[in-house]
Write a protein that holds these residues in place. Structure first.
Motif, mmCIF file in Angstrom:
data_model
loop_
_atom_site.group_PDB
_atom_site.id
_atom_site.type_symbol
_atom_site.label_atom_id
_atom_site.label_comp_id
_atom_site.label_asym_id
_atom_site.label_seq_id
_atom_site.Cartn_x
_atom_site.Cartn_y
_atom_site.Cartn_z
ATOM 1 N N ASN A 4 -53.114 -16.933 2.245
ATOM 2 C CA ASN A 4 -53.298 -15.480 2.114
ATOM 3 C C ASN A 4 -52.767 -14.913 0.799
ATOM 4 N N GLN A 5 -52.232 -15.772 -0.071
ATOM 5 C CA GLN A 5 -51.707 -15.393 -1.382
ATOM 6 C C GLN A 5 -50.468 -14.497 -1.315
ATOM 7 N N HIS A 6 -49.799 -14.417 -0.175
ATOM 8 C CA HIS A 6 -48.536 -13.698 -0.094
ATOM 9 C C HIS A 6 -47.437 -14.563 -0.698
ATOM 10 N N ILE A 7 -46.481 -13.926 -1.329
ATOM 11 C CA ILE A 7 -45.296 -14.638 -1.800
ATOM 12 C C ILE A 7 -44.307 -14.665 -0.639
ATOM 13 N N ILE A 8 -43.865 -15.858 -0.285
ATOM 14 C CA ILE A 8 -42.878 -16.061 0.766
ATOM 15 C C ILE A 8 -41.570 -16.452 0.081
ATOM 16 N N TRP A 9 -40.476 -15.789 0.439
ATOM 17 C CA TRP A 9 -39.204 -16.103 -0.200
ATOM 18 C C TRP A 9 -38.075 -16.161 0.828
ATOM 19 N N VAL A 10 -37.020 -16.910 0.469
ATOM 20 C CA VAL A 10 -35.856 -17.052 1.337
ATOM 21 C C VAL A 10 -34.633 -17.413 0.497
ATOM 22 N N CYS A 11 -33.488 -16.927 0.921
ATOM 23 C CA CYS A 11 -32.218 -17.387 0.358
ATOM 24 C C CYS A 11 -31.732 -18.511 1.261
ATOM 25 N N PRO A 12 -31.539 -19.714 0.729
ATOM 26 C CA PRO A 12 -31.118 -20.838 1.569
ATOM 27 C C PRO A 12 -29.680 -20.721 2.084
ATOM 28 N N ILE A 13 -28.897 -19.820 1.525
ATOM 29 C CA ILE A 13 -27.504 -19.661 1.954
ATOM 30 C C ILE A 13 -27.385 -18.673 3.118
ATOM 31 N N CYS A 14 -27.872 -17.437 2.921
ATOM 32 C CA CYS A 14 -27.696 -16.402 3.945
ATOM 33 C C CYS A 14 -28.961 -16.173 4.783
ATOM 34 N N GLU A 15 -30.051 -16.817 4.397
ATOM 35 C CA GLU A 15 -31.336 -16.753 5.090
ATOM 36 C C GLU A 15 -32.030 -15.392 4.999
ATOM 37 N N ASP A 16 -31.606 -14.518 4.084
ATOM 38 C CA ASP A 16 -32.373 -13.305 3.803
ATOM 39 C C ASP A 16 -33.752 -13.785 3.364
ATOM 40 N N ASN A 17 -34.812 -13.106 3.783
ATOM 41 C CA ASN A 17 -36.140 -13.629 3.507
ATOM 42 C C ASN A 17 -37.170 -12.522 3.523
ATOM 43 N N GLY A 18 -38.371 -12.864 3.073
ATOM 44 C CA GLY A 18 -39.413 -11.861 3.101
ATOM 45 C C GLY A 18 -40.771 -12.364 2.678
ATOM 46 N N LEU A 19 -41.691 -11.432 2.680
ATOM 47 C CA LEU A 19 -43.079 -11.660 2.324
ATOM 48 C C LEU A 19 -43.480 -10.532 1.395
ATOM 49 N N ILE A 20 -44.127 -10.867 0.285
ATOM 50 C CA ILE A 20 -44.566 -9.860 -0.677
ATOM 51 C C ILE A 20 -46.073 -9.949 -0.817
ATOM 52 N N SER A 21 -46.753 -8.853 -0.568
ATOM 53 C CA SER A 21 -48.193 -8.761 -0.807
ATOM 54 C C SER A 21 -48.427 -7.715 -1.897
ATOM 55 N N GLY A 22 -49.656 -7.603 -2.342
ATOM 56 C CA GLY A 22 -49.997 -6.590 -3.336
ATOM 57 C C GLY A 22 -49.404 -6.836 -4.711
ATOM 58 N N TRP A 23 -49.061 -8.066 -5.021
ATOM 59 C CA TRP A 23 -48.439 -8.385 -6.313
ATOM 60 C C TRP A 23 -49.461 -8.785 -7.378
ATOM 61 N N GLN A 24 -50.643 -9.211 -6.942
ATOM 62 C CA GLN A 24 -51.646 -9.700 -7.885
ATOM 63 C C GLN A 24 -52.078 -8.577 -8.834
ATOM 64 N N GLY A 25 -52.116 -8.887 -10.111
ATOM 65 C CA GLY A 25 -52.564 -7.942 -11.116
ATOM 66 C C GLY A 25 -51.525 -6.913 -11.532
ATOM 67 N N THR A 26 -50.301 -7.009 -10.999
ATOM 68 C CA THR A 26 -49.246 -6.078 -11.407
ATOM 69 C C THR A 26 -48.632 -6.543 -12.723
ATOM 70 N N LEU A 27 -47.756 -5.725 -13.267
ATOM 71 C CA LEU A 27 -47.082 -6.057 -14.523
ATOM 72 C C LEU A 27 -46.231 -7.328 -14.411
#
Length: 110
Positions: free
Chosen positions: A76-99
């Protein structure tokens, strides 16, 4: 306990494509999100070509020592991210074509 952030980057931008928020916690969060987009798209093969993004969480009021790990989900082209230490995490959409989308600059064949 970690947070899960589900972010559409376009919600943070003005009509010129810049971050619309001018100060405070919202600006810091937006800057963190765009840094993740830059690192993920600037170093898609995780070769250390772009600086890692430090975790922004402060568990027990102490800075987390983690660095964000991220990838682009090919489905789906979403960016998936995570901190391996504290497990804060997320999904970013709408990034394509931005600055902060550096995918066009990555023409190295792998």
């Amino acid at each position: 306990m970690s947070n899960t952030w589900v972010v559409d980057l376009r919600h943070y931008l003005n009509e010129n494509g810049a971050i619309e928020i001018s100060s405070g916690p919202g600006l810091r969060l937006a800057q963190h999100i765009v840094a993740i987009v830059q690192e993920t798209t600037g170093d898609p093969y995780n070769e250390g070509l772009f600086p890692k993004v430090p975790c922004r969480r402060r568990p027990n009021r102490k800075p987390c020592s983690g660095e964000i790990a991220s990838f682009i989900n090919p489905d789906n082209q979403h960016i998936i991210w995570v901190c391996p230490i504290c497990e804060d995490n997320g999904l970013i959409s709408g990034w394509q074509g931005t600055l902060w989308d550096l995918t066009r600059e990555n023409t190295i064949e792998h």
